[in-house]
Design a protein around this motif. Structure first.
Motif, PDB file in Angstrom:
ATOM      1  N   GLU A 108       0.804  -1.222   0.000  1.00 43.98           N
ATOM      2  CA  GLU A 108       0.000   0.000   0.000  1.00 43.98           C
ATOM      3  C   GLU A 108       0.840   1.277   0.000  1.00 43.98           C
ATOM      4  OE1 GLU A 108      -3.218   0.183   2.731  1.00 43.98           O
ATOM      5  OE2 GLU A 108      -3.850  -1.886   2.381  1.00 43.98           O
ATOM      6  N   THR A 109       2.084   1.176   0.448  1.00 37.96           N
ATOM      7  CA  THR A 109       2.910   2.391   0.533  1.00 37.96           C
ATOM      8  C   THR A 109       4.068   2.412  -0.443  1.00 37.96           C
ATOM      9  OG1 THR A 109       4.457   1.519   2.201  1.00 37.96           O
ATOM     10  CG2 THR A 109       2.412   2.531   3.016  1.00 37.96           C
ATOM     11  N   GLY A 110       4.525   1.250  -0.873  1.00 39.69           N
ATOM     12  CA  GLY A 110       5.718   1.195  -1.716  1.00 39.69           C
ATOM     13  C   GLY A 110       6.999   1.449  -0.941  1.00 39.69           C
ATOM     14  N   ARG A 111       6.922   1.496   0.395  1.00 39.18           N
ATOM     15  CA  ARG A 111       8.095   1.729   1.229  1.00 39.18           C
ATOM     16  C   ARG A 111       8.685   0.412   1.736  1.00 39.18           C
ATOM     17  NH1 ARG A 111       4.930   6.220  -0.113  1.00 39.18           N
ATOM     18  NH2 ARG A 111       5.993   8.120   0.572  1.00 39.18           N
ATOM     19  N   LEU A 112       9.945   0.480   2.193  1.00 34.15           N
ATOM     20  CA  LEU A 112      10.541  -0.646   2.886  1.00 34.15           C
ATOM     21  C   LEU A 112       9.891  -0.797   4.257  1.00 34.15           C
ATOM     22  CD1 LEU A 112      14.322   0.007   2.110  1.00 34.15           C
ATOM     23  CD2 LEU A 112      12.743  -1.525   0.899  1.00 34.15           C
ATOM     24  N   VAL A 113       9.726  -2.036   4.698  1.00 31.52           N
ATOM     25  CA  VAL A 113       9.089  -2.302   5.989  1.00 31.52           C
ATOM     26  C   VAL A 113      10.018  -3.170   6.830  1.00 31.52           C
ATOM     27  CG1 VAL A 113       7.055  -3.186   7.163  1.00 31.52           C
ATOM     28  CG2 VAL A 113       6.816  -2.180   4.884  1.00 31.52           C
ATOM     29  N   TRP A 114      10.329  -2.651   8.025  1.00 26.82           N
ATOM     30  CA  TRP A 114      11.225  -3.336   8.955  1.00 26.82           C
ATOM     31  C   TRP A 114      10.472  -3.675  10.239  1.00 26.82           C
ATOM     32  CZ3 TRP A 114      16.171   0.237   9.340  1.00 26.82           C
ATOM     33  CH2 TRP A 114      16.798   0.321   8.098  1.00 26.82           C
ATOM     34  N   PRO A 115       9.989  -4.881  10.422  1.00 30.98           N
ATOM     35  CA  PRO A 115       9.406  -5.260  11.711  1.00 30.98           C
ATOM     36  C   PRO A 115      10.500  -5.520  12.740  1.00 30.98           C
ATOM     37  CG  PRO A 115       9.380  -7.123  10.233  1.00 30.98           C
ATOM     38  CD  PRO A 115       9.897  -5.963   9.435  1.00 30.98           C
ATOM     39  N   VAL A 116      10.146  -5.347  14.005  1.00 28.78           N
ATOM     40  CA  VAL A 116      11.088  -5.526  15.107  1.00 28.78           C
ATOM     41  C   VAL A 116      10.784  -6.815  15.848  1.00 28.78           C
ATOM     42  CG1 VAL A 116      11.947  -4.545  17.268  1.00 28.78           C
ATOM     43  CG2 VAL A 116      11.323  -3.028  15.368  1.00 28.78           C
ATOM     44  N   ILE A 117      11.833  -7.586  16.111  1.00 27.17           N
ATOM     45  CA  ILE A 117      11.746  -8.752  16.979  1.00 27.17           C
ATOM     46  C   ILE A 117      12.431  -8.395  18.295  1.00 27.17           C
ATOM     47  CG2 ILE A 117      12.594 -11.098  17.367  1.00 27.17           C
ATOM     48  CD1 ILE A 117      10.368 -11.087  15.416  1.00 27.17           C
ATOM     49  N   ARG A 118      11.685  -8.494  19.378  1.00 27.71           N
ATOM     50  CA  ARG A 118      12.270  -8.207  20.689  1.00 27.71           C
ATOM     51  C   ARG A 118      12.726  -9.526  21.319  1.00 27.71           C
ATOM     52  NH1 ARG A 118       8.865  -4.715  24.449  1.00 27.71           N
ATOM     53  NH2 ARG A 118       7.219  -6.215  24.042  1.00 27.71           N
ATOM     54  N   VAL A 119      14.009  -9.582  21.653  1.00 26.91           N
ATOM     55  CA  VAL A 119      14.635 -10.833  22.059  1.00 26.91           C
ATOM     56  C   VAL A 119      15.028 -10.787  23.534  1.00 26.91           C
ATOM     57  CG1 VAL A 119      16.556 -12.409  21.639  1.00 26.91           C
ATOM     58  CG2 VAL A 119      15.513 -11.168  19.727  1.00 26.91           C
ATOM     59  N   ALA A 120      14.680 -11.855  24.242  1.00 23.06           N
ATOM     60  CA  ALA A 120      15.137 -12.055  25.618  1.00 23.06           C
ATOM     61  C   ALA A 120      15.865 -13.395  25.663  1.00 23.06           C
ATOM     62  CB  ALA A 120      13.965 -12.052  26.590  1.00 23.06           C
ATOM     63  N   GLY A 121      17.124 -13.389  26.006  1.00 26.18           N
ATOM     64  CA  GLY A 121      17.869 -14.636  26.058  1.00 26.18           C
ATOM     65  C   GLY A 121      18.595 -14.940  24.762  1.00 26.18           C
ATOM     66  N   GLN A 122      18.667 -16.230  24.443  1.00 28.90           N
ATOM     67  CA  GLN A 122      19.506 -16.681  23.330  1.00 28.90           C
ATOM     68  C   GLN A 122      18.714 -17.354  22.219  1.00 28.90           C
ATOM     69  OE1 GLN A 122      22.564 -19.138  25.110  1.00 28.90           O
ATOM     70  NE2 GLN A 122      23.382 -17.457  26.324  1.00 28.90           N
ATOM     71  N   THR A 123      17.406 -17.172  22.208  1.00 26.61           N
ATOM     72  CA  THR A 123      16.573 -17.737  21.149  1.00 26.61           C
ATOM     73  C   THR A 123      15.617 -16.674  20.643  1.00 26.61           C
ATOM     74  OG1 THR A 123      14.945 -18.542  22.753  1.00 26.61           O
ATOM     75  CG2 THR A 123      16.689 -20.076  22.098  1.00 26.61           C
ATOM     76  N   PHE A 124      15.149 -16.869  19.416  1.00 28.59           N
ATOM     77  CA  PHE A 124      14.202 -15.942  18.825  1.00 28.59           C
ATOM     78  C   PHE A 124      12.780 -16.398  19.122  1.00 28.59           C
ATOM     79  CE2 PHE A 124      17.676 -15.414  15.480  1.00 28.59           C
ATOM     80  CZ  PHE A 124      18.215 -14.324  16.144  1.00 28.59           C
ATOM     81  N   PRO A 125      11.842 -15.464  19.211  1.00 22.06           N
ATOM     82  CA  PRO A 125      10.451 -15.847  19.462  1.00 22.06           C
ATOM     83  C   PRO A 125       9.848 -16.611  18.288  1.00 22.06           C
ATOM     84  CG  PRO A 125      10.634 -13.489  19.045  1.00 22.06           C
ATOM     85  CD  PRO A 125      12.020 -14.003  19.156  1.00 22.06           C
ATOM     86  N   GLU A 126       8.786 -17.322  18.566  1.00 24.15           N
ATOM     87  CA  GLU A 126       8.088 -18.091  17.537  1.00 24.15           C
ATOM     88  C   GLU A 126       7.642 -17.160  16.405  1.00 24.15           C
ATOM     89  OE1 GLU A 126       4.120 -20.963  17.065  1.00 24.15           O
ATOM     90  OE2 GLU A 126       4.730 -20.189  19.024  1.00 24.15           O
ATOM     91  N   GLY A 127       7.789 -17.634  15.179  1.00 29.85           N
ATOM     92  CA  GLY A 127       7.345 -16.858  14.037  1.00 29.85           C
ATOM     93  C   GLY A 127       8.400 -15.949  13.443  1.00 29.85           C
ATOM     94  N   THR A 128       9.620 -15.975  13.989  1.00 30.50           N
ATOM     95  CA  THR A 128      10.666 -15.091  13.482  1.00 30.50           C
ATOM     96  C   THR A 128      10.999 -15.395  12.026  1.00 30.50           C
ATOM     97  OG1 THR A 128      11.626 -14.731  15.674  1.00 30.50           O
ATOM     98  CG2 THR A 128      13.057 -14.369  13.784  1.00 30.50           C
ATOM     99  N   VAL A 129      11.031 -16.657  11.661  1.00 32.23           N
ATOM    100  CA  VAL A 129      11.376 -17.020  10.280  1.00 32.23           C
ATOM    101  C   VAL A 129      10.354 -16.453   9.297  1.00 32.23           C
ATOM    102  CG1 VAL A 129      11.625 -18.928   8.639  1.00 32.23           C
ATOM    103  CG2 VAL A 129      12.668 -19.086  10.907  1.00 32.23           C
ATOM    104  N   ALA A 130       9.060 -16.636   9.600  1.00 32.13           N
ATOM    105  CA  ALA A 130       8.012 -16.120   8.713  1.00 32.13           C
ATOM    106  C   ALA A 130       8.087 -14.610   8.598  1.00 32.13           C
ATOM    107  CB  ALA A 130       6.639 -16.544   9.229  1.00 32.13           C
ATOM    108  N   LEU A 131       8.367 -13.946   9.695  1.00 30.52           N
ATOM    109  CA  LEU A 131       8.456 -12.488   9.672  1.00 30.52           C
ATOM    110  C   LEU A 131       9.677 -12.037   8.869  1.00 30.52           C
ATOM    111  CD1 LEU A 131       6.790 -10.158  10.781  1.00 30.52           C
ATOM    112  CD2 LEU A 131       8.308 -10.093  12.757  1.00 30.52           C
ATOM    113  N   ALA A 132      10.792 -12.729   9.046  1.00 26.29           N
ATOM    114  CA  ALA A 132      12.000 -12.398   8.292  1.00 26.29           C
ATOM    115  C   ALA A 132      11.788 -12.598   6.796  1.00 26.29           C
ATOM    116  CB  ALA A 132      13.171 -13.249   8.776  1.00 26.29           C
ATOM    117  N   GLN A 133      11.037 -13.627   6.430  1.00 22.85           N
ATOM    118  CA  GLN A 133      10.766 -13.882   5.012  1.00 22.85           C
ATOM    119  C   GLN A 133       9.884 -12.793   4.396  1.00 22.85           C
ATOM    120  OE1 GLN A 133       9.150 -17.833   5.510  1.00 22.85           O
ATOM    121  NE2 GLN A 133      11.066 -18.815   4.894  1.00 22.85           N
TER     122      GLN A 133
END
Length: 230
Positions: A108-133
């Protein structure tokens, strides 16, 4: 032999035109204004003044919180943004919904979109791969309860190396924006351990919340791009 790509730097939490001008002059690739809340919060009109017009030398980023997609689209047009950084919590527990929102906002905007993953510890939250893709870049920040960013809390860079290697295997095209507790004194170490394409700093170069220290900005950009503050 290929020439190494220069590390890109984002100076975020800008509240003053002079600080934005200085960051650009020092070689920052991105200027960031906060529309998500906290001590660096700007109105849309103030963000327009601080970020200035679109130009070739630097990209302009607005950091959104829990605004609706419709509101983000409207603000992106009003500010003529280059990048939309999504730092809200509404869909944080629903990775598929967040990924759909990323795609919708880009379309809808034609802009780059950067979502943020907030990390606690040494693992990424569920769904990080889908969001990164789905994303143009993925922002990693420290998870601090009750705060979205600008906390000055660093990630466990060494502890996250294995998780980051696994994420890159699954998303080879990943562009990583590393935030969270970066300072001139530690940014070279963070880069060495996690190899981001962009480093994102706010409180680590400040004299006070929203007021950048010109010398620390210079030192940060130098350290990120050369590994030395001198």
């Amino acid at each position: 032999m290929e020439t190494p790509t220069k590390m890109r730097v984002k100076i975020c939490g800008l509240t003053r035109v002079a600080d934005a001008d200085h960051a650009e002059a020092q070689g920052a690739s991105y200027l960031g204004a906060i529309l998500a809340g906290g001590p660096r919060l700007l109105t849309v009109d103030a963000a327009r003044l601080v970020l200035g017009p679109r130009r070739q030398s630097v990209r302009r980023v607005a950091v959104f919180g829990d605004q609706s997609a419709q509101e983000i689209v409207s603000i992106a047009e009003r500010l003529d943004l280059d990048v939309l950084q999504l730092h809200g919590t509404i869909a944080e527990g629903d990775p598929e919904k967040r990924a759909r929102m990323v795609v919708r906002l880009r379309e809808e905007t034609g802009r780059l979109v950067w979502p943020v993953i907030r990390v606690a510890g040494q693992t990424f939250p569920e769904g990080t791969v889908a969001l990164a893709q789905a994303a143009d870049a993925l922002v990693l920040d420290a998870h601090v309860v009750g705060q979205l960013g600008g906390t000055g809390v660093a990630l466990d860079w060494s502890g996250l190396r294995d998780a980051m290697a696994g994420l890159r295997q699954q998303v080879p095209s990943l562009t990583l924006v590393l935030a969270g507790g970066l300072r001139p004194e530690n940014v070279a170490t963070a880069i060495r351990l996690l190899a981001p394409q962009v480093v994102d700093v706010s409180s680590g170069v400040e004299a006070a919340p929203g007021v950048k220290d010109p010398e620390r900005v210079r030192q940060f950009v130098t350290a990120a791009q050369t590994g030395s503050t001198e």
